[in-house]
Motif scaffolding. Sequence first.
Motif, PDB file in Angstrom:
ATOM      1  N   VAL A   1       0.880  -1.186  -0.017  1.00 36.68           N
ATOM      2  CA  VAL A   1      -0.045  -0.151  -0.068  1.00 36.68           C
ATOM      3  C   VAL A   1       1.032   1.139   0.067  1.00 36.68           C
ATOM      4  O   VAL A   1       0.516   2.220  -0.813  1.00 36.68           O
ATOM      5  CB  VAL A   1      -1.023   0.021   1.164  1.00 36.68           C
ATOM      6  CG1 VAL A   1      -1.676   1.213   1.335  1.00 36.68           C
ATOM      7  CG2 VAL A   1      -1.847  -0.999   1.115  1.00 36.68           C
ATOM      8  N   LEU A   2       1.857   1.140   0.630  1.00 34.67           N
ATOM      9  CA  LEU A   2       2.716   2.393   1.051  1.00 34.67           C
ATOM     10  C   LEU A   2       3.572   2.517  -0.114  1.00 34.67           C
ATOM     11  O   LEU A   2       4.066   3.735  -0.384  1.00 34.67           O
ATOM     12  CB  LEU A   2       3.521   2.497   2.330  1.00 34.67           C
ATOM     13  CG  LEU A   2       2.743   2.284   3.586  1.00 34.67           C
ATOM     14  CD1 LEU A   2       3.675   2.366   4.746  1.00 34.67           C
ATOM     15  CD2 LEU A   2       1.980   3.694   3.875  1.00 34.67           C
ATOM     16  N   SER A   3       3.855   1.563  -1.028  1.00 40.98           N
ATOM     17  CA  SER A   3       4.650   1.780  -2.316  1.00 40.98           C
ATOM     18  C   SER A   3       3.790   2.466  -3.420  1.00 40.98           C
ATOM     19  O   SER A   3       4.146   2.675  -4.495  1.00 40.98           O
ATOM     20  CB  SER A   3       4.920   0.471  -2.863  1.00 40.98           C
ATOM     21  OG  SER A   3       4.058  -0.324  -3.124  1.00 40.98           O
ATOM     22  N   LEU A   4       2.465   2.606  -3.258  1.00 40.78           N
ATOM     23  CA  LEU A   4       1.450   2.879  -4.155  1.00 40.78           C
ATOM     24  C   LEU A   4       1.668   4.633  -4.496  1.00 40.78           C
ATOM     25  O   LEU A   4       1.350   5.026  -5.744  1.00 40.78           O
ATOM     26  CB  LEU A   4      -0.044   2.885  -3.943  1.00 40.78           C
ATOM     27  CG  LEU A   4      -0.211   1.444  -3.792  1.00 40.78           C
ATOM     28  CD1 LEU A   4      -1.752   1.232  -3.457  1.00 40.78           C
ATOM     29  CD2 LEU A   4      -0.166   0.710  -5.300  1.00 40.78           C
ATOM     30  N   SER A   5       2.362   5.312  -3.765  1.00 41.06           N
ATOM     31  CA  SER A   5       2.435   6.939  -3.990  1.00 41.06           C
ATOM     32  C   SER A   5       3.549   7.283  -3.292  1.00 41.06           C
ATOM     33  O   SER A   5       4.264   6.879  -2.202  1.00 41.06           O
ATOM     34  CB  SER A   5       0.992   7.468  -3.062  1.00 41.06           C
ATOM     35  OG  SER A   5       1.193   9.019  -3.514  1.00 41.06           O
TER      36      SER A   5
ATOM     37  N   LYS B   1      -0.280  11.691   0.592  1.00 36.39           N
ATOM     38  CA  LYS B   1      -1.104  10.335   0.441  1.00 36.39           C
ATOM     39  C   LYS B   1      -0.612   9.199   1.115  1.00 36.39           C
ATOM     40  O   LYS B   1      -1.581   8.223   1.507  1.00 36.39           O
ATOM     41  CB  LYS B   1      -0.874  10.111  -1.052  1.00 36.39           C
ATOM     42  CG  LYS B   1      -1.974   8.806  -1.645  1.00 36.39           C
ATOM     43  CD  LYS B   1      -3.211   9.208  -1.364  1.00 36.39           C
ATOM     44  CE  LYS B   1      -3.933  10.424  -2.089  1.00 36.39           C
ATOM     45  NZ  LYS B   1      -5.243  10.668  -2.412  1.00 36.39           N
ATOM     46  N   LYS B   2       0.603   9.126   1.429  1.00 39.28           N
ATOM     47  CA  LYS B   2       0.989   8.001   2.238  1.00 39.28           C
ATOM     48  C   LYS B   2       0.567   8.138   3.681  1.00 39.28           C
ATOM     49  O   LYS B   2      -0.082   7.076   4.498  1.00 39.28           O
ATOM     50  CB  LYS B   2       2.556   7.940   2.366  1.00 39.28           C
ATOM     51  CG  LYS B   2       3.501   7.457   1.341  1.00 39.28           C
ATOM     52  CD  LYS B   2       4.904   7.701   1.399  1.00 39.28           C
ATOM     53  CE  LYS B   2       5.609   7.162   0.336  1.00 39.28           C
ATOM     54  NZ  LYS B   2       5.663   5.511   0.082  1.00 39.28           N
ATOM     55  N   GLU B   3       0.406   9.359   4.270  1.00 38.42           N
ATOM     56  CA  GLU B   3      -0.246   9.627   5.547  1.00 38.42           C
ATOM     57  C   GLU B   3      -1.598   9.065   5.576  1.00 38.42           C
ATOM     58  O   GLU B   3      -2.057   8.617   6.457  1.00 38.42           O
ATOM     59  CB  GLU B   3      -0.078  11.258   5.812  1.00 38.42           C
ATOM     60  CG  GLU B   3      -0.223  11.348   7.335  1.00 38.42           C
ATOM     61  CD  GLU B   3       0.459  10.492   8.095  1.00 38.42           C
ATOM     62  OE1 GLU B   3       0.147  10.322   9.295  1.00 38.42           O
ATOM     63  OE2 GLU B   3       1.717  10.456   8.151  1.00 38.42           O
ATOM     64  N   GLU B   4      -2.458   9.387   4.576  1.00 36.54           N
ATOM     65  CA  GLU B   4      -3.697   9.097   4.540  1.00 36.54           C
ATOM     66  C   GLU B   4      -3.747   7.566   4.737  1.00 36.54           C
ATOM     67  O   GLU B   4      -4.728   7.023   5.244  1.00 36.54           O
ATOM     68  CB  GLU B   4      -4.514   9.380   3.238  1.00 36.54           C
ATOM     69  CG  GLU B   4      -5.906   8.923   2.932  1.00 36.54           C
ATOM     70  CD  GLU B   4      -6.114   9.028   1.292  1.00 36.54           C
ATOM     71  OE1 GLU B   4      -6.778   8.290   1.017  1.00 36.54           O
ATOM     72  OE2 GLU B   4      -5.817  10.146   0.923  1.00 36.54           O
ATOM     73  N   TYR B   5      -2.905   6.900   3.831  1.00 35.44           N
ATOM     74  CA  TYR B   5      -2.960   5.376   3.733  1.00 35.44           C
ATOM     75  C   TYR B   5      -2.462   4.735   5.196  1.00 35.44           C
ATOM     76  O   TYR B   5      -3.158   3.906   5.607  1.00 35.44           O
ATOM     77  CB  TYR B   5      -2.021   4.709   2.725  1.00 35.44           C
ATOM     78  CG  TYR B   5      -2.377   5.395   1.309  1.00 35.44           C
ATOM     79  CD1 TYR B   5      -3.435   5.405   0.858  1.00 35.44           C
ATOM     80  CD2 TYR B   5      -1.249   4.890   0.373  1.00 35.44           C
ATOM     81  CE1 TYR B   5      -3.832   5.840  -0.359  1.00 35.44           C
ATOM     82  CE2 TYR B   5      -1.761   5.327  -1.202  1.00 35.44           C
ATOM     83  CZ  TYR B   5      -3.043   5.654  -1.453  1.00 35.44           C
ATOM     84  OH  TYR B   5      -3.322   6.122  -2.801  1.00 35.44           O
TER      85      TYR B   5
ATOM     86  N   PRO C   1      -0.933  18.604  15.965  1.00 37.24           N
ATOM     87  CA  PRO C   1      -1.019  18.931  14.564  1.00 37.24           C
ATOM     88  C   PRO C   1      -0.945  17.593  13.884  1.00 37.24           C
ATOM     89  O   PRO C   1      -0.328  16.562  14.005  1.00 37.24           O
ATOM     90  CB  PRO C   1       0.183  19.868  14.147  1.00 37.24           C
ATOM     91  CG  PRO C   1       1.124  19.320  15.333  1.00 37.24           C
ATOM     92  CD  PRO C   1       0.297  19.060  16.355  1.00 37.24           C
ATOM     93  N   HIS C   2      -1.575  17.800  12.568  1.00 37.86           N
ATOM     94  CA  HIS C   2      -1.771  16.647  11.569  1.00 37.86           C
ATOM     95  C   HIS C   2      -0.282  16.288  10.832  1.00 37.86           C
ATOM     96  O   HIS C   2       0.133  17.119  10.414  1.00 37.86           O
ATOM     97  CB  HIS C   2      -2.643  16.711  10.745  1.00 37.86           C
ATOM     98  CG  HIS C   2      -3.125  15.648   9.919  1.00 37.86           C
ATOM     99  ND1 HIS C   2      -3.627  14.453  10.521  1.00 37.86           N
ATOM    100  CD2 HIS C   2      -3.157  15.399   8.519  1.00 37.86           C
ATOM    101  CE1 HIS C   2      -3.967  13.391   9.752  1.00 37.86           C
ATOM    102  NE2 HIS C   2      -3.685  13.861   8.587  1.00 37.86           N
ATOM    103  N   GLY C   3       0.319  15.171  10.880  1.00 40.04           N
ATOM    104  CA  GLY C   3       1.122  14.782   9.924  1.00 40.04           C
ATOM    105  C   GLY C   3       2.491  14.355  10.910  1.00 40.04           C
ATOM    106  O   GLY C   3       2.316  15.017  12.171  1.00 40.04           O
ATOM    107  N   LYS C   4       3.528  14.077  10.339  1.00 43.20           N
ATOM    108  CA  LYS C   4       4.879  13.814  11.037  1.00 43.20           C
ATOM    109  C   LYS C   4       5.562  15.121  10.671  1.00 43.20           C
ATOM    110  O   LYS C   4       5.821  15.527   9.560  1.00 43.20           O
ATOM    111  CB  LYS C   4       5.591  12.605  10.384  1.00 43.20           C
ATOM    112  CG  LYS C   4       4.538  11.374  10.722  1.00 43.20           C
ATOM    113  CD  LYS C   4       5.553  10.130  10.315  1.00 43.20           C
ATOM    114  CE  LYS C   4       4.653   8.957  10.810  1.00 43.20           C
ATOM    115  NZ  LYS C   4       5.330   7.621  10.429  1.00 43.20           N
ATOM    116  N   MET C   5       6.240  15.602  11.607  1.00 46.52           N
ATOM    117  CA  MET C   5       7.276  16.881  11.588  1.00 46.52           C
ATOM    118  C   MET C   5       6.885  17.712  10.624  1.00 46.52           C
ATOM    119  O   MET C   5       7.550  18.276   9.809  1.00 46.52           O
ATOM    120  CB  MET C   5       8.684  16.187  11.097  1.00 46.52           C
ATOM    121  CG  MET C   5       9.417  15.158  11.803  1.00 46.52           C
ATOM    122  SD  MET C   5      11.118  14.690  11.598  1.00 46.52           S
ATOM    123  CE  MET C   5      10.304  13.872   9.965  1.00 46.52           C
ATOM    124  N   PRO C   6       5.696  18.288  11.221  1.00 51.24           N
ATOM    125  CA  PRO C   6       5.044  19.504  10.376  1.00 51.24           C
ATOM    126  C   PRO C   6       6.215  20.779  10.514  1.00 51.24           C
ATOM    127  O   PRO C   6       6.887  20.932  11.502  1.00 51.24           O
ATOM    128  CB  PRO C   6       3.798  19.943  10.945  1.00 51.24           C
ATOM    129  CG  PRO C   6       3.786  19.308  12.253  1.00 51.24           C
ATOM    130  CD  PRO C   6       4.773  18.067  12.254  1.00 51.24           C
TER     131      PRO C   6
END
Length: 616
Positions: free
Chosen positions: A475-479, A484-488, A558-563
């Motif tokens: 799955v993580l290889s798809l983008s 998008k990876k964070e969404e997955y 906050p959303h995501g990694k290392m913003p």
Amino acid sequence: MFNSEDLNEEQLKAATFTGSDILLAAGPGSGKTHTMTSRILYLTDMSKVDPASILVITFTKEAAAGMQNRFNSRTDIPLPVAFGTFHSVFYNMIREYRRNSPPQILYDRNKSEIASSVVKKFSAYDKEKGIKSGVSDFLHAISIYKNTLDSENSCKGTEISPECFSEMFRYYENIRKKSRLMDFDDMVYDCRGLLLHDNYFARKWKNRFSHILIDEFQDINKAQYETVSLLAGTGSEIFAVGDDDQSIYGFRGSDPSILKKFLDDRNAVLMHLDANYRSLAPIVKASVVVINENKKRIPKNPVSKRENTIPALTIMGFEDQISEYHSILKLILSRYDSLAVLFRTNIEMQTFASYLTAKNIRFRIREKTTSIFDHFIMRDILDFMHVIYGRPSEEHLKNIIGKTVGYIDHEYIYGSGGDLNRIIKNIYSCGKISKPGNVIKKLLELKKDIEFMRTLSINNAITYVYKKTGYEKYVLSLSSDENKKEEYRKILDECPKLLSSAESLDEIILIKEKYEKQLKRKGKYQDKNLPDLMTVHASKGLEFDTVIIPDINEGNFPHGKMPDENSVEEERRIFYVAMTRAANNLHLYYQKGKENGKSTPSRFLNPLFKNNMHKT
């Protein structure tokens, strides 16, 4: 009619001030709509301004209709003041100009067809990901550019270089304009171009309106700002109402720094509406303590005008998400007048909605959303569950074999009746595969994994699918796009929670069916005691007696990694908007985690902890 007695001192000053442009910094619950309609009445009643020369611009049709209805309810006779959205106002200007050959709306399907021809011509796509991915990237870059006018950054997160994008964009625009087609972004982008480069159009519309009022000015993007500035010229007064602390649409190009630019460009007067008539004092104080951490903002001093000492703020930490959900459920069952649970993302909202469905609790989701079970990851996991728990179809097997073993000719699968042993036998006997041993080895490993997963709980079986079969890696290889990876990753993380109450395949299917039935009814329930589930973005402009914000942890708020710093400031504004929806009760929930899986409370809670604001 204009009535000065129903305005406070700040509102009266803003409603009656004339002679220059105004930026009215209006905080949550400060009565900005009442102030705006009062200003229009002051202009028409007291200053004798021609109503037809007043333009009111909002961001949504609902806001425009609401503002117009509020204004009409205060007039003795209908007045021809123009109300509309940025898109409707600029589109009507262009239609009037081109009435002999008016532009046609460019719908998504036709837009994709044009974009596809451009992407193919310039070979602007990754051969493995295909043209569809290239078209998606190109359309995204076009939209970002037309809103921000920044060609350099519009391609971020795509496979398209800025140089290639410039050529592709010119080619796309040539096709679009020859066909007289226009989408929503073009309504602003084309109007700006006409005001800049078409003398007849500019003469007709510049200074056409003596007064332009703009609501939610903090949501404006560069293209909209430049267009309305050109429209106003030097002879029109702009009355802009907004709050940079509530600017939360950076993903579609809005830029809170435009408020300061407006002050400088047009020498506008800055005024404030600091009185908060919505929220109790503890909620206002807590939200101010949080937003004051942002450095890039216009300073303000919101003060609650509701004299009530009822404790209104609760901050609680939980060992895990289930205990957090149980606490929210207790509040829901307490039957508040209006209660909303606000989530940072749609995925978290749907996870909790699934939990309520399993508990037979009705709810409302008033924003447009699609079922999380329609996401390809969820569909894949359900296929795995069918295979693991003994009801595989040929389609189920085809899908999971493709995601774990790799592609094999479908002739070995169809006719197998969903039996993995027959597929292996078909490959053994066909003699067509050059190295059948490798394929069969992988299929035998998959068979062994399936047999072992049958002994596990559903949660553990899903985790096993992720790690042992290689599905998560697939799955993580798809983008290559980190967003998008964070969404997955989020979907992968939430999937076991969605199905946590199930103990069999039948129960999984029942959860899915019940949830989708609830979702179809999302906005139809009229009972005001039903809880509203929504994302923070969808809650903007609304208010509730009680607001619950769950999952206030790093990575979510906050959303995501290392913003980066700019992202953190926008995320803090999103959190501030969520807090300020509450009138009487605000519950802030986070997960502390267990010893083997600690969760970190959001940095946004730190100033509240430091000030000992009802920490429990």
